[in-house]
Design an enzyme around this catalytic site. Structure first.
Site, PDB file in Angstrom:
ATOM      1  N   TYR A  13      -2.459  -0.686  10.381  1.00 13.68           N
ATOM      2  CA  TYR A  13      -2.280  -1.020   8.968  1.00 13.68           C
ATOM      3  C   TYR A  13      -1.009  -0.378   8.411  1.00 13.68           C
ATOM      4  O   TYR A  13      -0.208  -1.046   7.739  1.00 13.68           O
ATOM      5  CB  TYR A  13      -3.507  -0.555   8.194  1.00 13.68           C
ATOM      6  CG  TYR A  13      -3.510  -0.934   6.734  1.00 13.68           C
ATOM      7  CD1 TYR A  13      -3.920  -2.202   6.338  1.00 13.68           C
ATOM      8  CD2 TYR A  13      -3.121  -0.022   5.760  1.00 13.68           C
ATOM      9  CE1 TYR A  13      -3.942  -2.556   4.997  1.00 13.68           C
ATOM     10  CE2 TYR A  13      -3.131  -0.367   4.416  1.00 13.68           C
ATOM     11  CZ  TYR A  13      -3.554  -1.631   4.040  1.00 13.68           C
ATOM     12  OH  TYR A  13      -3.565  -1.972   2.716  1.00 13.68           O
TER      13      TYR A  13
ATOM     14  N   SER B 110       0.846  -1.191   0.000  1.00 14.39           N
ATOM     15  CA  SER B 110       0.000   0.000   0.000  1.00 14.39           C
ATOM     16  C   SER B 110       0.877   1.235   0.000  1.00 14.39           C
ATOM     17  O   SER B 110       1.984   1.230   0.549  1.00 14.39           O
ATOM     18  CB  SER B 110      -0.907   0.017   1.237  1.00 14.39           C
ATOM     19  OG  SER B 110      -1.561   1.266   1.374  1.00 14.39           O
TER      20      SER B 110
END
Length: 303
Positions: A189, A176
């Protein structure tokens, strides 16, 4: 300095120029894409979201067998049936929690016995808790790290040795852009993805002298899946979420061209450049302008 090291030092600038010119040439001349026929692809988190589309895309591009790992049998079964009914690829699914090291090794053995050697491993499984540090449950924080980061250690250790024996294979990580530019409200995350990126950078360098085995790390912007449901950026027209189909297509293409790192969209490379020279105050203003500080306020996540 001995003559050997002196020679390397003198040649180093020319090697750098050659590498830059070679990269520029690749932008102008399309790279030769390798054939995926005969490949056995295993995708973690393959039942839904990006994983579902990755399975379909690999199958569409000629993969011989597609193996889906996940924790929800209904999603795995539906995706497996769709791939089997719409492509010529053989599709299998197995229940496996990548956070459980023993389960990963056990299921890897089952895969080898029932399906065959995995030649393309796609580490896609991920979760997000979506809360600030002080609001986060300790067990939920640990779960994110075990799935998003440590899970890659176990799956890669399970399948990479055979790839090295065969001198043929590819390890893929769906990462990501948040691994490079964190946001509040997703501390679990962002941390796990930063660790995952470091893992892939180290692995990629470690495999440079291993013929036939490559790595690809994909760093997409916010993707329109259920996992980040409710997340809102300030200017969606300026920063639209990516479609999971596009992420899957670009990932498969990167594997076929043996591209080590891809940013989606390519403009995300600007983040790396800006963070290298802008003062922290300026970076904070950019994040405020883009709505990064508040984008997780409406986060709902996967039901």
């Amino acid at each position: 300095m001995d003559l050997n090291n002196l020679g390397h030092a003198l040649l180093f600038p020319f090697h750098m120029i050659f590498c830059i010119l070679k990269s520029c040439l690749r932008l102008l001349i399309p790279s030769r894409r390798k054939d995926l026929r005969g490949e056995v692809v295993l995708i973690t988190g393959g039942g839904r979201g990006i994983g579902r589309h990755l399975g379909k895309e690999f199958a569409k591009n000629g993969a011989k067998k597609v193996i889906l790992w996940g924790r929800t049998e209904r999603c795995l079964k539906e995706t497996c049936e769709e791939i089997s009914n719409t492509t010529e690829a053989e599709c299998y699914y197995f229940l496996c929690d990548v956070a459980n090291r023993e389960e990963v090794y056990k299921q890897a053995k089952v895969v080898r016995e029932k399906v065959g050697d995995v030649t393309i491993l796609v580490n896609n499984a991920a979760v997000v808790h979506g809360k600030s540090l002080m609001d986060s449950d300790d067990d939920a924080l640990m779960k994110t790290q075990h799935i998003n980061t440590l899970g890659q250690f176990w799956t890669t250790k399970a399948f990479l040795p055979r790839m090295l024996e065969l001198c043929h294979g590819h390890v893929v990580c769906i990462n990501s852009i948040l691994s490079l530019s964190s946001i509040p409200g997703a501390i679990d995350y962002c941390t796990s993805k930063a660790s995952s990126l470091a893992f892939m950078e180290s692995l990629t360098l470690g495999l440079l002298d291993c013929p036939g085995v490559g790595c690809t790390t994909v760093l997409p912007f916010h993707t329109n899946t259920d996992m980040f449901q409710g997340m809102r950026v300030r200017f969606p027209q300026l920063f639209p979420p990516l479609n999971p189909e596009l992420v899957a297509q670009r990932t498969v293409d990167a594997v076929r061209t043996n591209t080590p790192f891809i940013y989606l969209p390519w403009t995300m490379r600007a983040l790396v450049i800006l963070k290298s020279f802008l003062p922290q105050a300026a970076l904070e203003e950019i994040q405020r302008f883009a709505g990064c500080y508040t984008c997780m306020n409406t986060f709902k996540g996967r039901a």
